[in-house]
Design a protein around this motif. Structure first.
Motif, short mmCIF file in Angstrom:
data_model
loop_
_atom_site.label_atom_id
_atom_site.label_comp_id
_atom_site.label_asym_id
_atom_site.label_seq_id
_atom_site.Cartn_x
_atom_site.Cartn_y
_atom_site.Cartn_z
N HIS A 43 -67.32 49.07 37.74
CA HIS A 43 -66.30 48.29 38.47
C HIS A 43 -66.67 48.23 39.95
N GLY A 44 -67.11 49.34 40.50
CA GLY A 44 -67.55 49.35 41.89
C GLY A 44 -68.73 48.42 42.10
N ALA A 45 -69.66 48.43 41.14
CA ALA A 45 -70.80 47.51 41.22
C ALA A 45 -70.35 46.07 41.15
N ALA A 46 -69.37 45.77 40.30
CA ALA A 46 -68.87 44.39 40.18
C ALA A 46 -68.24 43.92 41.48
N VAL A 47 -67.54 44.81 42.17
CA VAL A 47 -66.94 44.43 43.45
C VAL A 47 -68.05 44.11 44.46
N ILE A 48 -69.06 44.95 44.53
CA ILE A 48 -70.18 44.73 45.46
C ILE A 48 -70.92 43.44 45.10
N ILE A 49 -71.15 43.21 43.82
CA ILE A 49 -71.81 41.98 43.38
C ILE A 49 -70.98 40.76 43.76
N GLY A 50 -69.67 40.85 43.58
CA GLY A 50 -68.80 39.74 43.95
C GLY A 50 -68.85 39.44 45.43
N ILE A 51 -68.83 40.49 46.24
CA ILE A 51 -68.91 40.30 47.70
C ILE A 51 -70.24 39.64 48.06
N ALA A 52 -71.33 40.11 47.43
CA ALA A 52 -72.65 39.52 47.71
C ALA A 52 -72.71 38.07 47.25
N ALA A 53 -72.19 37.79 46.07
CA ALA A 53 -72.23 36.42 45.54
C ALA A 53 -71.45 35.47 46.44
N LEU A 54 -70.28 35.90 46.88
CA LEU A 54 -69.47 35.04 47.75
C LEU A 54 -70.08 34.91 49.14
N GLY A 55 -70.55 36.03 49.68
CA GLY A 55 -71.10 36.01 51.03
C GLY A 55 -72.40 35.24 51.14
N LEU A 56 -73.24 35.38 50.12
CA LEU A 56 -74.54 34.71 50.13
C LEU A 56 -74.51 33.35 49.44
N ARG A 57 -73.37 33.03 48.84
CA ARG A 57 -73.22 31.79 48.06
C ARG A 57 -74.30 31.70 46.98
N MET A 58 -74.45 32.83 46.26
CA MET A 58 -75.45 32.91 45.19
C MET A 58 -74.73 33.08 43.85
N ALA A 59 -74.38 31.97 43.24
CA ALA A 59 -73.65 32.00 41.97
C ALA A 59 -74.41 32.70 40.85
N PRO A 60 -75.76 32.67 40.81
CA PRO A 60 -76.45 33.39 39.72
C PRO A 60 -76.16 34.89 39.70
N LEU A 61 -75.70 35.45 40.80
CA LEU A 61 -75.32 36.87 40.80
C LEU A 61 -74.15 37.13 39.84
N ALA A 62 -73.46 36.07 39.45
CA ALA A 62 -72.35 36.24 38.51
C ALA A 62 -72.83 36.84 37.19
N TRP A 63 -74.08 36.60 36.83
CA TRP A 63 -74.61 37.21 35.60
C TRP A 63 -74.65 38.73 35.73
N LEU A 64 -74.97 39.22 36.94
CA LEU A 64 -74.94 40.67 37.16
C LEU A 64 -73.51 41.20 37.12
N GLY A 65 -72.58 40.41 37.63
CA GLY A 65 -71.16 40.79 37.55
C GLY A 65 -70.71 40.89 36.09
N ALA A 66 -71.17 39.94 35.27
CA ALA A 66 -70.84 39.97 33.85
C ALA A 66 -71.42 41.22 33.18
N LEU A 67 -72.64 41.57 33.59
CA LEU A 67 -73.27 42.78 33.04
C LEU A 67 -72.49 44.03 33.44
N ALA A 68 -72.05 44.10 34.70
CA ALA A 68 -71.27 45.25 35.15
C ALA A 68 -69.95 45.34 34.40
N ALA A 69 -69.25 44.22 34.28
CA ALA A 69 -67.96 44.23 33.57
C ALA A 69 -68.16 44.57 32.09
N GLY A 70 -69.20 44.03 31.49
CA GLY A 70 -69.48 44.34 30.09
C GLY A 70 -69.85 45.81 29.89
N THR A 71 -70.53 46.38 30.87
CA THR A 71 -70.91 47.79 30.79
C THR A 71 -69.69 48.69 30.81
#
Length: 153
Positions: A43-71
């Motif tokens: 969950h902590g990783a998903a929050v960091i990934i979300g911040i990075a995805a929004l800040g960098l405008r890198m939507a492909p990072l959402a796949w890493l968010g999905a991996l974190a949530a699935g984990t």
């Protein structure tokens, strides 16, 4: 909904679940077991990934968010199965817990023994028949769906 809103919702969901876990622990006095703690890290990783995805405008990072949530969802499902007795959990926090048969008399009388040990196979809180681990699994898989929806847009 656009991908940035979905990422924001998924990230906020993980943050809310983390805050809820900390609330149960620090305000409600329910100490976490080892597997409860394992569920917090993704969950902590998903929050960091979300911040990075929004800040960098890198939507492909959402796949890493999905991996974190699935984990964390998978860990929660495994933990709930341990609580329900479907399969064994880690020997260090379920079943008999500490192996007292291998301890000496001095070990048993030691004041340095672990205190507040919470067993992974005991349900300390439940709602509608689901433990915190079960609710975490359901919520995390829903968050994974949000992450995937964002990644596919």
């Amino acid at each position: 909904m656009n991908k940035w809103v979905l990422i924001s919702l998924a990230m906020a969901g993980s943050a809310a679940l983390l805050l809820g876990a900390f609330g149960f622990q620090h305000l409600g006095g329910l100490l976490p077991c080892k597997m409860c703690l394992w569920q917090r890290w993704p969950h902590g990783a998903a929050v960091i990934i979300g911040i990075a995805a929004l800040g960098l405008r890198m939507a492909p990072l959402a796949w890493l968010g999905a991996l974190a949530a699935g984990t964390t969802g998978a860990i929660g499902a495994y933990h709930a199965g341990v609580e329900w007795g479907f399969w064994p959990g880690p020997a260090s926090c379920s079943g008999g817990g500490l192996d007292m048969g291998g301890m000496t008399g001095a070990d048993l009388l030691s004041m340095n023994a672990p205190s507040g040990l919470v067993m992974c196979d005991e349900v300390v809180w439940s709602l509608m028949g689901l433990s915190m681990a079960g609710w975490n699994a359901l919520a995390s898989f829903a968050l994974m769906a949000l992450w995937i929806a964002a990644a596919r847009r």
